[in-house]
Design an enzyme around this catalytic site. Structure first.
Site, mmCIF file in Angstrom:
data_model
loop_
_atom_site.group_PDB
_atom_site.id
_atom_site.type_symbol
_atom_site.label_atom_id
_atom_site.label_comp_id
_atom_site.label_asym_id
_atom_site.label_seq_id
_atom_site.Cartn_x
_atom_site.Cartn_y
_atom_site.Cartn_z
ATOM 1 N N ALA A 240 -0.669 -17.800 -12.668
ATOM 2 C CA ALA A 240 0.411 -17.515 -13.622
ATOM 3 C C ALA A 240 0.036 -17.942 -15.035
ATOM 4 C CB ALA A 240 1.693 -18.222 -13.188
ATOM 5 N N ARG B 127 25.694 -24.630 0.930
ATOM 6 C CA ARG B 127 25.563 -25.433 2.139
ATOM 7 C C ARG B 127 24.964 -26.810 1.814
ATOM 8 N NH1 ARG B 127 22.203 -21.243 5.563
ATOM 9 N NH2 ARG B 127 21.416 -20.834 3.463
ATOM 10 N N LYS C 86 16.337 -5.707 0.212
ATOM 11 C CA LYS C 86 16.122 -4.255 0.320
ATOM 12 C C LYS C 86 17.436 -3.475 0.280
ATOM 13 C CE LYS C 86 15.830 -5.764 4.900
ATOM 14 N NZ LYS C 86 15.040 -6.781 5.559
ATOM 15 N N VAL D 19 10.065 -4.497 0.881
ATOM 16 C CA VAL D 19 9.456 -3.582 1.849
ATOM 17 C C VAL D 19 8.192 -4.216 2.402
ATOM 18 C CG1 VAL D 19 8.455 -1.303 2.249
ATOM 19 C CG2 VAL D 19 10.301 -1.573 0.589
ATOM 20 N N GLY E 26 13.732 -14.630 18.557
ATOM 21 C CA GLY E 26 14.132 -14.695 17.156
ATOM 22 C C GLY E 26 13.675 -13.497 16.331
ATOM 23 N N GLU F 12 18.255 -9.926 15.696
ATOM 24 C CA GLU F 12 19.477 -10.690 15.477
ATOM 25 C C GLU F 12 20.461 -10.473 16.615
ATOM 26 O OE1 GLU F 12 20.958 -10.609 11.419
ATOM 27 O OE2 GLU F 12 19.031 -9.785 10.801
ATOM 28 N N LYS G 57 14.175 0.836 3.466
ATOM 29 C CA LYS G 57 12.800 0.641 2.993
ATOM 30 C C LYS G 57 12.149 1.961 2.609
ATOM 31 C CE LYS G 57 12.286 -3.646 5.581
ATOM 32 N NZ LYS G 57 11.937 -4.189 6.910
#
Lengths: 400, 400
Positions: free
Chosen positions: A31, A44, A100, A127, A182, A185, A200
């Protein structure tokens, strides 16, 4: 030093902070300066997090801080994420996202706003997770007219289809396995019905063809209709079944659709298994370029987010050329006009199939059903033939 | 409008002019201005070419023309190409090239010169033809620490190996076929001995690891030692044989080497067949990214050259960050220190192999020779064992 804020500390947000921390020297070198996360917005409780001192719960703190030049939106969805993105761009901050859904629904207007404000809106991570796609498409293939972009864009469905193939499992069994691991979902609708792949391919099509392709105009089928028998028959014919998002220019018309396809086992894309994604870009000079890798996951997605952060930091006073014109309902033609070879499984008698279809290649019979591959036919034509008394139990395009 | 010159009107040079002409609208849109070829330098007669009016035969015309901002060097080799590149950079012109020999041998000094002069030296086309590699590696994976980069980097040898596999042909037969089809040169040394792949892995390693890796320090083997029998045995064991260029960081050491490897058929890279190339980049965040496409050829290579031209035109007053430090003979460690599984074909008796190697997997026997796969062993260790009376007819690493 560039100071940034991260909106949302879920999987991608925490991965982003982790990659910035773990690879800080490499990031700073690329950078040209250090990048510091000044704020993390999440309501949270993360008091146990090593980054707990960075948490704020008021978006105003971030949008009103003139030191923040880049904001990472990894909240997801099109509610508050849209509002925050607009407000950050309006405040002259570049925005980086993996969202997305938001890019597919509002990419045109957000890119337009970014252009007006002289900042960047970057979404490599939206994507293909960590797979480099945007820059290869926009920069490396800048000399090409793109005729088609397609690929395996959803890792959940690809995992399910791969498991069905490897273990001879039915869809529901493979889905449960994916949920346990996992990869899927609890409510798998967005993945298995093809909506995620649709978003996408809309983003890729907008980039490749220069007009916003809106998801609700794209014909979208998922993988629920793929059975164990289909996997078996397809394999007999030399194919694997994969869910593809496709966008193609044929003649002067643009077609975009999401559907399960049979892919020849000899084709490289058929080897993209499990949760991997693979994208094929077809240019008139370069031919086919194939980009593969982890299509999701915490660190792969964060890898793409941080690449965009680096790019945004390097281009604070210059804009990256990414953008497209607005689309409209007339932009897309009906994919049923396109000719392709088809795979059909049916309980119709073999003699009737041969009579109605002429030349076909049979895969064999099992459980009273028969599967075969047709010659090149349009979707309209095949529906006419099927209407003459051949009820398809499954019907999929073959990638030709 | 940007005016450029093309040095050399061979395959890549003519392809570059063709792509700039055919896709001029797309190129202009992406570059933000029209790009015009003002000169083509070639001493041969191209009076029948549609571009004949652009030909000049004096390099001074080009280097002294202040209107020329970007020069495309597609002469090849390290003679006049080096001189012209230096003089163009010194004259404040950016240089774009597909010349892997020059970049591998002099990349560090040319990039240093470009930096001093505030111009760009770009070489996407020098590795993997039209496959996007430089930008994905430098930009998209900017957030990653790279641990390994490797791939099928030479289309000629990959075509030969693919033909040997498909047709059960011996090397010499497949080579002749490749020469007939124009995939191999009359003198195929640079390809089949691995020198071309070596130059490419040097460029990739320099980019990935930040120090110039010089080709003469890289252990390089070609494909001449791969036999029909090896192809057969490898296939029995579940592998394909591919020529790989590899650069890896293990511990604090850098290893680079070119050699034929066995690749598991389940791995995506094994599906890169014929003249295609494939590159795998392994990052600590993204995991494996795999980039595949046409590794050579007129238009694919031109596609990459023109992408660099566009980038050079867009960055006339800003430098792209591409560069690396100088390397030295102590940079590379001996790859014989690395442990891997090995494939060995020999006429030694099975009982002796089992006695000396312990656990091995045999592939079967043919023509009085036997092939097997070893456990993980370093190159040094395997040489010790072989010295005890097992003469290898072929010995290759297995990609693990």
């Amino acid at each position: 030093m560039a100071e940034i804020a991260v909106l949302g500390f879920g999987v991608v947000g925490s991965g982003t902070v982790e990659v910035l921390d773990k690879n800080s020297a490499k990031v700073a070198k690329n950078a040209g300066q250090n990048i510091r996360v000044k704020y993390i917005l999440d309501i949270r409780d993360f008091s146990d997090s090593p980054f707990h001192s960075l948490f704020v719960n008021d978006f105003e703190t971030i949008v009103n801080d003139p030191d923040i030049s880049v904001v990472v939106e990894v909240i997801g969805g099109v509610g508050v994420a849209l509002e925050y993105t607009q407000r950050c761009l309006e405040a002259g901050k570049s925005v980086v996202t993996s969202n997305k859904e938001l890019v597919a629904a509002h990419g045109y207007s957000l890119l337009k706003l970014a252009r007006e404000k002289g900042v960047n809106y970057l979404f490599e991570a939206s994507v293909g997770g960590g797979i480099p796609i945007m820059r290869p498409l926009v920069q490396c293939m800048a000399a090409n007219q793109i005729s088609e972009i397609f690929g395996i864009l959803n890792g959940t469905t690809n995992y399910i289809l791969t498991e069905m193939e490897k273990n001879g499992a039915e869809f529901e069994v493979a889905l449960k396995d994916a949920q346990l691991k996992g990869y899927a979902e609890a409510d798998p609708t967005a993945d298995v019905e093809g909506h995620d792949a649709c978003r996408k391919i809309c983003i890729l099509a907008s980039l490749a063809f220069g007009k916003h392709v809106y998801p609700d105009l794209v014909s979208t089928e998922g993988i629920r209709s793929v059975t164990k028998d289909d996997k078996f028959f397809a394999s007999e014919l030399g194919y694997k079944i994969k869910l593809l998002g496709r966008a193609r220019v044929v003649g002067d018309k643009l077609y975009a659709y999401v559907a399960s396809h049979l892919i020849d086992k000899e084709q490289l894309l058929s080897g993209v298994e499990g949760v991997m994604n693979g994208v094929v870009v077809r240019g008139n000079a370069v031919g086919d370029v194939i980009l593969c890798g982890a299509g999701a996951g915490k660190l792969p997605t964060a890898s793409a987010v941080v690449a965009d952060i680096i790019d945004a930091v390097k281009h604070l006073y210059a804009r990256k050329w990414i953008g497209w014109e607005d689309g409209d309902p007339a932009l897309l033609a009906d994919p049923a006009q396109l000719e392709t070879a088809w795979y059909i499984r049916t309980d119709a008698p073999k003699a009737k199939i041969e009579r109605e279809f002429g030349d076909v290649i049979f895969a064999g019979e099992s459980n009273g059903t028969i599967a075969f591959k047709t010659m090149m036919l349009s979707g309209k034509k095949i529906n006419d033939i099927l209407a003459r008394g051949i009820k398809p139990l499954s019907i999929f395009r073959i990638l030709v």
